[in-house]
Design an enzyme around this catalytic site. Structure first.
Site, PDB file in Angstrom:
ATOM      1  CB  ALA A  56     -80.090   8.477 -38.698  1.00 19.36           C
TER       2      ALA A  56
ATOM      3  NE  ARG B  16     -71.413  17.575 -48.208  1.00 23.77           N
ATOM      4  CZ  ARG B  16     -72.532  17.829 -48.888  1.00 23.77           C
ATOM      5  NH1 ARG B  16     -72.691  19.019 -49.467  1.00 23.77           N
ATOM      6  NH2 ARG B  16     -73.487  16.936 -48.983  1.00 23.77           N
TER       7      ARG B  16
END
Length: 459
Positions: A10, A16
């Site tokens: 994580a 993006r």
């Protein structure tokens, strides 16, 4: 039983996503992606769970809290490098380690457990979670040998035409023998275009050492969806929404229009409750049996009793009793407690108030910072004036009181049991029980006033 460990990746920022919010904290059905993964893993009997954090580490840790241990990947140098950050917590352990990405919110406990069992039953050093993809473009392909064991993982850009025709893909979730994992990680090289350390290289290292590497193919491709952008986030949201709605419908909840009903993953709903279109249930809300919710009603972190009806209204962080009617167009703000058989009507706002059994505020009222007893009637336009510009004060309305229309109760003030407040009154002092309080200017009628006004207008 073999000890089991989990490493959740994580650490990525998620460029993006084009967002100031770190990728794994983007919500799916009201819950951050990484929290979905952790909740599914938590059902299993894991010895340790480690979340590897990087970008936004403090925010991710703050959200997850004590559900996981943490390792910091200060510099993002690939997935193998990320797993290496858990070395101090795992390197000496015996057992099985599952590595799963924090941006795969749809993965389920059932799939994870099936992967772990397959890995352990086959005595593999590594097992890859795979899936069948109708369109495998962009995915790494799983190439098996004649015995069905994994021969190699080939990235799409490196695959031959024959290999590209393979539709079994690598999902990015793996099981490893823990000792073999960390022995192999020390041998992973970053001699590639990106200069990063990749976890799939561990598979090749184990194969070259003659170890058994297997693959478990899940029949549920959608569970393997990794969220890298807002479009994938919307796909995950849609799949999760359908999954949640289906669970409730199979448990006896009627959802009139599932495509326009939004329920959080943590919500609980009793049987024979009906949800109308536009219903939004957020957080850890609990709704009882035989309720009717909606249309266009928002409930967040609230408890609703049995046989209550809520229409076109907003309820946040509050408790609603049994056989309560709310709405249309009511707003129940945080820290309110509404007892059984209460009626809260249209354009009524309740805030930080205890509202007693059988009481009513049927329309156009504001009741804030108040204690309302049982069987109280609040007439149209009743207002508890709770704020003096600096502090909030309490209004008490005792059992059986009757508040006339368009009355202002200036807090702090108490209206006694079975007392009456005349319509249009502004109450600044306590009203004794069973008394009638009238606090308004005496009416004065000016005779022939209209004719005098006509004279002035003509002149």
């Amino acid at each position: 039983m073999t000890n089991r460990y989990a490493v959740i990746l994580a650490a990525g920022q998620g460029t993006r996503m084009k967002s100031a919010l770190y990728k794994v904290l983007h919500p799916v059905c009201g819950k951050p992606m990484v929290q979905h993964v952790i909740d599914q893993l938590s059902v299993l009997d894991l010895t340790k769970m480690i979340t590897v954090v990087g970008h936004g580490a403090e925010k991710v840790q703050s959200h997850i809290g004590e559900k996981s241990l943490f390792a910091l990947q200060a510099e993002q140098l690939g997935t193998a490098h990320a797993v290496m950050q858990a070395k101090d917590l795992l390197v000496d352990e015996e057992g099985t380690t599952i590595v799963v990405c924090g941006d795969t919110p749809l993965i389920t406990t059932e799939t994870i457990d099936a992967l772990l069992q397959y890995h352990e039953n086959t005595n593999s050093k590594a097992t890859i979670l795979t899936a069948y993809a109708e369109d495998p473009t962009g995915y790494g392909r799983i190439i098996r040998n004649e015995s069905g064991l994994v021969e190699k993982i080939v990235e799409h850009k490196d695959a031959s035409e024959t290999e590209r025709a393979v539709k079994e893909i690598n999902t990015g979730t793996y099981c490893f023998d823990n000792k073999a994992l960390f022995d192999s990680l020390s041998k992973v090289s970053n001699e590639n275009v990106q200069g990063e350390y990749y976890l799939p290289d561990v598979i090749e290292i184990l194969q070259q050492a003659g170890e058994v590497v297997t693959a478990y193919q899940t029949p549920h491709f959608e569970e393997t969806l990794g969220v890298n952008d807002r479009y994938a986030l919307s796909q995950a949201e849609e799949i999760m929404k359908k999954r949640i709605n289906k669970k409730h419908m199979l448990n006896g909840v009627t959802i009139i229009d599932p495509s326009n009903t939004y329920i959080s993953a943590d919500a609980q709903i009793g049987r024979d409750t009906i949800l109308h279109p536009g219903t939004i249930i957020q957080g850890a809300s609990v709704i009882g049996e035989s309720c009717e919710i909606g249309p266009n009603t928002e409930i967040k972190d609230s408890c609703i009793g049995n046989e209550s009806i809520l229409r076109h209204s907003v309820i946040h962080n509050s408790e609603i009793g049994n056989e309560v009617t709310i709405g249309p167009f009511a707003h129940i703000r945080p820290q309110s407690s509404i007892a059984d058989e209460v009626r809260i009507g249209n354009f009524v706002e309740i805030k930080k108030t205890v509202f007693g059994k059988g009481s009513k505020a049927s329309h156009l009222s504001y009741i804030g910072d108040a204690e309302v007893g049982e069987n109280v009637n609040l007439g149209c336009g009743s207002i508890t004036v709770n704020y003096d510009g600096k502090n909030k004060f309490l209004t008490k309305i005792e059992d059986g009181a009757f508040i006339g229309c368009n009355s202002n109760l200036i807090a702090p003030v108490t209206v006694g049991q079975e007392a009456y407040v005349a319509a249009g009154s502004t109450i600044t002092q306590d009203v004794p029980g069973k008394a009638l309080s009238i606090a308004r200017a005496r009416q004065v009628n000016k005779e022939d006033y209209a004719e005098k006004m006509d004279v002035h207008k003509k002149s």
